[in-house]
Design a protein around this motif. Structure first.
Motif, PDB file in Angstrom:
ATOM      1  N   ALA A   1       3.976  -3.230  17.033  1.00  0.00           N
ATOM      2  CA  ALA A   1       3.063  -3.755  16.023  1.00  0.00           C
ATOM      3  C   ALA A   1       1.760  -2.960  15.977  1.00  0.00           C
TER       4      ALA A   1
ATOM      5  N   TYR B   1       0.572  -0.479  12.922  1.00  0.00           N
ATOM      6  CA  TYR B   1      -0.661  -0.790  12.196  1.00  0.00           C
ATOM      7  C   TYR B   1      -1.622   0.398  12.166  1.00  0.00           C
TER       8      TYR B   1
ATOM      9  N   SER C   1       2.511  -6.159  10.924  1.00  0.00           N
ATOM     10  CA  SER C   1       1.948  -5.814  12.236  1.00  0.00           C
ATOM     11  C   SER C   1       0.921  -6.834  12.698  1.00  0.00           C
TER      12      SER C   1
ATOM     13  N   ALA D   1       7.692  -7.030  14.035  1.00  0.00           N
ATOM     14  CA  ALA D   1       7.128  -5.779  14.545  1.00  0.00           C
ATOM     15  C   ALA D   1       8.115  -4.634  14.329  1.00  0.00           C
TER      16      ALA D   1
END
Length: 198
Positions: free
Chosen positions: A7, A11, A24, A58
């Motif tokens: 995640a 991001y 995320s 994720a």
């Protein structure tokens, strides 16, 4: 911890986009809340269910945005020492996170807030609190230190750094890294953990 790394790296990836960002951030929020609960009580079905959701989304996030330097470091380590992948990610995540802050302080601060950082600081200050929170989370759930792993030898760090630098995930890390940057990251993780354990 592998899901959390998925995640965070999705991001902050240099090819992230709004869909991966939303997935995320929600995953990070769920993991920060439910991972300690799931570890502390394996019969906590709410925590385990939310961890399954967090892991799934994720995975969807990084499928759309790829990963970064944490995975580039963790996979050579796992290959050389047979270190579990989630453990390797957890060990390097705070160090790569701190190293990557200058690439996008605001995004790293947003992650730190999801992890429980205090609001009202500068983006850099908030992001740095995120480094501490990542280390505390890993320690809380029993992740071993880098220096305590079986067979870890600092003489291997140049080999590991070369493997990390050549890894495809280096290309999508939020900050451009060289072989020497990776070498420093391996050394920093090892030396800090060694000093902490003395």
């Amino acid at each position: 911890m592998d899901a959390l790394t998925h995640a965070i790296e999705a991001y902050t990836s240099n090819i992230s986009q709004p869909i991966s960002d939303g997935l995320s951030l929600y995953s990070i929020e769920l993991i920060a809340k439910y991972l300690p609960q799931a570890v502390e009580n394996g019969n906590n079905l709410e925590a385990r269910r939310n961890m399954l959701v967090a892991s799934l989304i994720a995975g969807m996030a990084f499928d759309n945005a790829d990963l970064g330097a944490v995975h580039a470091m963790a996979e050579p380590l796992g290959g050389l020492y047979d270190t579990p992948h989630g453990v390797a990610n957890a060990i390097f995540l705070p160090y790569v996170f701190e190293n990557n802050i200058p690439s996008d302080p605001e995004k790293h601060a947003e992650i730190a807030l999801k992890l429980g950082a205090r609001p009202g600081q500068s983006p850099e200050g908030t992001a740095l609190e995120g480094v501490r929170l990542l280390k505390e989370l890993a320690n809380h759930i029993g992740i071993p230190s880098f220096s305590s792993l079986s067979d870890v030898n600092p003489d291997d760090f140049p080999f590991l750094a070369e493997g990390a630098f050549k890894h495809l995930c280096t290309n999508t890390n939020s900050r451009k890294l060289t072989y020497y940057d990776y070498l420093k990251l391996f050394q920093s993780a090892y030396e800090e953990e060694t000093m902490t354990s003395i």
